[in-house]
Design a protein around this motif. Structure first.
Motif, PDB file in Angstrom:
ATOM      1  N   GLN A   1       0.916   4.033  -2.962  1.00 26.69           N
ATOM      2  CA  GLN A   1       0.658   5.441  -2.683  1.00 26.69           C
ATOM      3  C   GLN A   1       1.810   6.321  -3.164  1.00 26.69           C
ATOM      4  N   GLN A   2       3.019   5.788  -3.048  1.00 21.98           N
ATOM      5  CA  GLN A   2       4.199   6.561  -3.436  1.00 21.98           C
ATOM      6  C   GLN A   2       4.270   6.774  -4.947  1.00 21.98           C
TER       7      GLN A   2
ATOM      8  N   PRO B   1      -3.336  -0.216  -5.656  1.00 25.39           N
ATOM      9  CA  PRO B   1      -2.733  -1.165  -4.705  1.00 25.39           C
ATOM     10  C   PRO B   1      -2.867  -2.619  -5.138  1.00 25.39           C
TER      11      PRO B   1
ATOM     12  N   GLY C   1       1.607   6.282  -7.016  1.00 29.82           N
ATOM     13  CA  GLY C   1       0.299   6.628  -7.548  1.00 29.82           C
ATOM     14  C   GLY C   1      -0.348   5.528  -8.350  1.00 29.82           C
TER      15      GLY C   1
ATOM     16  N   LEU D   1       0.828  -1.208   0.000  1.00 29.15           N
ATOM     17  CA  LEU D   1       0.000   0.000   0.000  1.00 29.15           C
ATOM     18  C   LEU D   1       0.864   1.260   0.000  1.00 29.15           C
TER      19      LEU D   1
END
Length: 450
Positions: free
Chosen positions: A142-143, A148, A145, A138
């Motif tokens: 998120q890092q 997931p 973009g 996750l």
């Protein structure tokens, strides 16, 4: 000899209860570790190799009561400090490396139940490892973009290429879906599959949609998968500790023994040839388990050639790099240091509360030597139990004098139950014959011949 290290009451009580019962303490091993520095260093080297992407296998061989189990616990604690995941189990009649009746699956399930990390050293860490894998995925998604679910599928693609890896990856993916949707039942089903707790494929397919389960035939394949998975979760590798290997030596069926020894050969080949990554094995057994040419590992020719010890390591020369690591006996000096440590633990780490003076320790060792000979330091379990009993009496009877109590301390040399006659070892010529009078005891039966 004194020390100023303080002992927490909870840790002290756990240590003393274990030592008095003759079992290995699960906490505080550092307080009673003595000697065997070269052996420990050899295993530290193996752990570093595993963390670096390699593999290792060791057979820790020692006499009954010599401290094999304690040594394995110590190695596990070192591995945890080095950011490895550890799994451990004892073999018994219901848990072995190879079977067709569920014993290998039972061993795998026990290993997974005992999975430990530095944050959860007492076991039960499998769910935490899976959760950590999901959390790191996750964070990566998120890092960058990304989605997931796509990140997780990409990371698990490496596992799908291995034997049994496709369904393994599907189960981890099911855990993620349960995590994403808040479906605790799906998460529990995924962890249950990873623990090898499904006994039928139908049940697993109904719960997770996968067509296979972890069974007897896939024991080693799934250990290799799990070692890769814990690496993806952010750990440096996995160490598998299997104790009481002598239970394979005790198997009455030659076919069953050889099947288990064949599994050991497969593990040995995989680790020595480098086909397993970030994975190590440590087996604990007695000399009979290794060298018996009829029932031990040496009865299997391929294992005997691979486990043969260095012929140049004799006359005081040692070699700690081979797969077989023989535990050297503690010296009397080592045992003296151990007794001072136990005395210090009993005093809560306060030298002013020692129950025995320094001159009492050599007197106790001399008493033990006169009762059981050199075995008092070569297999020290009985000596340690007796010393703890003596301290317990002195603690509860402050007016007692150790000089009057010591002669009454009884010690019996421990006998190795593994050397008891085994069923298959009976000589047929010694079995009673129906033609011999009294062959079945004192019953008044007449012998006859057709």
């Amino acid at each position: 000899m004194t020390t100023t290290t303080s002992i927490r009451p909870r840790e002290r009580d756990a240590l003393l209860q274990s030592l008095r019962a003759g079992v290995v303490p699960r906490v505080g091993q550092r307080h009673v570790q003595v000697g065997r520095a070269p052996e420990v260093q050899a295993l530290v080297t193996d752990i570093d190799r595993i963390a670096g992407g390699g593999s290792a296998v060791r057979f820790v061989i020692g006499d009954f009561g010599a401290g094999k189990t304690f040594f394995l616990h110590l190695v596990r604690s070192i591995a945890l400090e080095k950011k490895l995941v550890t799994v451990h189990a004892d073999l018994n009649p219901d848990r072995r490396l190879h079977s067709t009746s569920g014993q290998a699956r039972s061993l795998y399930a026990e290993l997974m139940r005992n999975m430990a990390t530095r944050a959860k050293p007492d076991g039960g860490a499998l769910s935490a490892v899976v959760e950590r894998f999901v959390s790191t995925a996750l964070a990566e998604a998120q890092q960058v973009g990304a989605d997931p679910g796509q990140v997780i599928r990409t990371r698990l693609a490496h596992l799908a290429e291995m034997t049994g890896g496709y369904d393994f990856a599907e189960v981890v993916g099911a855990y993620w879906r349960g995590h994403d949707t808040g479906d605790e039942q799906l998460k529990a089903a995924a962890v249950r599959w990873l623990r090898a707790e499904y006994s039928t494929k139908t049940e697993a397919r109904s719960a997770l949609g996968v067509r296979t389960i972890i069974d007897d035939a896939t024991f080693h394949d799934h250990l290799k998968l799990m070692s890769r998975f814990v690496r993806l979760a952010g750990y440096d590798g996995m160490l598998v500790c299997l104790d009481e290997m002598v239970n394979l030596y005790k198997l009455a069926s030659t076919q069953a023994r050889n099947a288990n020894y064949e599994q050991i050969l497969r593990i040995l080949n995989d680790t020595l040839q480098g086909t397993a990554a970030h994975l190590g094995f440590v087996f604990g057994g007695t000399p009979e388990f290794l060298t018996d040419s009829r029932r031990g590992l040496y009865s299997y020719a391929a294992l005997q050639s691979r486990l043969a010890e260095n012929s140049f390591a004799r006359d005081g020369l040692v070699d700690y790099s081979g797969p077989v690591l023989r535990l050297t006996a503690l010296t009397p000096e080592d045992l003296y240091v151990l007794l001072t440590k136990i005395r210090h633990i009993y005093a809560f780490g306060d030298p002013s509360r020692h129950l025995l003076s320094d001159d009492a320790l050599p007197a106790f060792m001399h008493h033990c030597s006169s009762r059981v000979g050199d075995a008092y330091f070569r297999t020290p379990r009985t000596t340690i139990k007796a010393f703890c009993d003596l301290l317990a009496v002195l603690e509860q009877n402050p007016e007692a004098d150790w000089r009057r109590i010591l002669p009454s301390v009884e010690l019996d040399q421990e006998s190795n139950p593994d050397l008891a006659p085994l069923e298959e070892d009976e000589d047929p010529a010694l079995r009673p014959s129906v033609t011999q009078p009294g062959a079945f005891g004192d019953d008044d039966l007449a012998s006859f011949r057709l």
